[in-house]
Design a protein around this motif. Structure first.
Motif, short mmCIF file in Angstrom:
data_model
loop_
_atom_site.label_atom_id
_atom_site.label_comp_id
_atom_site.label_asym_id
_atom_site.label_seq_id
_atom_site.Cartn_x
_atom_site.Cartn_y
_atom_site.Cartn_z
N ASP A 248 -45.09 -23.31 -48.37
CA ASP A 248 -44.39 -24.49 -48.90
C ASP A 248 -45.02 -24.99 -50.20
O ASP A 248 -44.32 -25.54 -51.06
CB ASP A 248 -44.41 -25.63 -47.87
N PHE A 249 -46.32 -24.76 -50.35
CA PHE A 249 -47.04 -25.27 -51.53
C PHE A 249 -46.87 -24.37 -52.75
O PHE A 249 -46.78 -24.86 -53.88
CB PHE A 249 -48.53 -25.38 -51.20
N ILE A 250 -46.83 -23.07 -52.55
CA ILE A 250 -46.91 -22.11 -53.65
C ILE A 250 -45.75 -22.29 -54.63
O ILE A 250 -44.58 -22.26 -54.25
CB ILE A 250 -46.95 -20.68 -53.11
N ALA A 251 -46.10 -22.46 -55.90
CA ALA A 251 -45.10 -22.61 -56.96
C ALA A 251 -45.76 -22.31 -58.29
O ALA A 251 -46.98 -22.46 -58.45
CB ALA A 251 -44.51 -24.02 -56.96
N ALA A 252 -44.97 -21.88 -59.25
CA ALA A 252 -45.49 -21.64 -60.60
C ALA A 252 -46.09 -22.92 -61.15
O ALA A 252 -45.53 -24.01 -60.98
CB ALA A 252 -44.39 -21.14 -61.51
N GLY A 253 -47.25 -22.78 -61.79
CA GLY A 253 -47.93 -23.93 -62.37
C GLY A 253 -49.03 -24.50 -61.51
O GLY A 253 -49.89 -25.24 -62.00
N GLU A 254 -49.02 -24.17 -60.22
CA GLU A 254 -50.07 -24.65 -59.32
C GLU A 254 -51.29 -23.73 -59.41
O GLU A 254 -51.19 -22.57 -59.81
CB GLU A 254 -49.57 -24.69 -57.87
N LYS A 255 -52.44 -24.24 -59.02
CA LYS A 255 -53.66 -23.44 -59.02
C LYS A 255 -53.67 -22.50 -57.82
O LYS A 255 -53.31 -22.88 -56.71
CB LYS A 255 -54.88 -24.34 -58.96
#
Length: 348
Positions: A248-255
């Motif tokens: 759910d957290f993983i997205a472009a721009g995240e660390k």
């Protein structure tokens, strides 16, 4: 063209000598380790011997073919490069010395492993399609193996059946040695299959993958056999919750490190933090372990085109372990799960 992207990173008098199979395949399509690529601003050569002449013409038609029997140094001289990049993590010291001895002394040798390999971090649509197809074959293999898991079957028999199914249905190779670990052995994250029979009450962890059309798959599922203890079932649900939190957290721009933390926090809050010792995931592609990674120490930012595993686990010595692993592709800013197999606990 991938070689054009590489050329854009070179100065006018620079060239690269590519020696590792993954990068040879990535830039040319040639599927052999017995070769070099030489790429400069104006020319590109595939350097191999007579055993692979026909194959090279078919798979790397955009490259000029150079028979290595004519001398590696001669084609380097012909290219006119004055600074020659090489893959320092691939060439042995001895091979590097032999190259240095043969080429003109005015050619400077420069370490360029990172510059050569980094473009592979971002997969294009065709690469993602191939990985998805390899992952699809893994899903089919998992459905197949569920019919063969029962008390008395050995880990090795189960692993061989998985491997045979994948190769029978198009895989050219395995991504890695199949992990099949049951009972207390499932607490071994890399428990290679043995002659131990699966027993009633065991958890069986299967981590496997195949190479299809040049690209790897990777997936892990843990299943129960017979009367599984409530404690193991609780651990399974914690791992599943941790994986879902990360997905759910993983997205472009995240660390990348924050993706790891999203899963790790669930496991730590449940009191099992010391039993999750590895990173959340690694990129896959031509090789089974590529960059970037979902690790606590990673400084990378998630980008569109990354293809990464999401594989939290809990491993309790003397009891058993659980790992659940999917492969996700980052497209249009979000994670697209390429793995379709059931993740709710399966008890056989």
């Amino acid at each position: 063209m991938r070689t054009q992207k590489l050329r854009e990173m070179l100065d006018d008098n620079e060239g690269v000598l590519i020696s590792s199979f993954p990068n040879i395949f990535y830039y040319s399509g040639f599927r052999s380790e017995d070769a070099y690529l030489l790429i400069s601003h104006d020319e590109q050569y595939i350097i191999t011997d007579s055993r692979y002449t026909i194959q090279a013409k078919e798979q790397a038609a955009d490259f000029e073919l150079w028979d290595i029997s004519k001398g590696l140094e001669k084609v380097i001289e012909k290219s006119g490069v004055k600074r020659l990049g090489f893959e320092e993590e691939n060439l042995s010291v001895g091979k590097m010395q032999r190259i240095r001895e043969k080429i003109p002394s005015d050619i400077e040798l420069v370490k360029m492993q990172k510059r050569i390999s980094d473009p592979r971090r971002i997969k294009d649509e065709e690469e993602i399609r191939r990985i998805a197809e390899a992952e699809r074959l893994g899903d089919e293999a998992f459905l197949h193996i569920l019919e063969h898991i029962r008390p008395g079957k050995t880990e090795r028999e189960i692993a061989l059946e998985l491997e045979f199914f994948m190769k029978k249905n198009g895989a050219s190779a395995l991504s890695f040695d199949t992990i099949a670990a049951s009972g207390v052995r499932s607490a071994m994250p890399h428990g290679i299959a043995t002659d131990k029979p699966v027993e009633n009450g065991d958890f069986l962890t299967l981590d496997f993958g195949c190479v299809l059309d040049g690209y790897c798959s990777d997936m892990t599922r843990t299943v129960g056999v017979g009367a599984v203890s409530p404690k193991l079932c609780d651990i399974y649900n914690i791992v599943l919750k941790a994986q879902c939190a990360a997905l759910d957290f993983i997205a472009a721009g995240e660390k990348c490190s924050d993706a790891d933390a999203a899963a790790r926090k669930i496991i730590e809050d449940a009191g099992w933090g010391e039993c999750f010792g590895h990173s959340l995931g690694h990129s896959v592609g031509i090789e089974i372990h590529e960059a970037p990674n979902f690790s606590p120490k990673s400084e990378d930012i998630i980008q569109n085109g990354n293809v990464i595993t999401v594989e939290p686990g809990i491993y309790v010595e003397g009891l058993g372990g659980v790992r659940i692993e999917d492969v996700v592709a980052i497209k249009d800013g979000r994670a697209i799960n390429l793995t379709r197999s059931e993740k709710s606990l399966i008890i056989l």
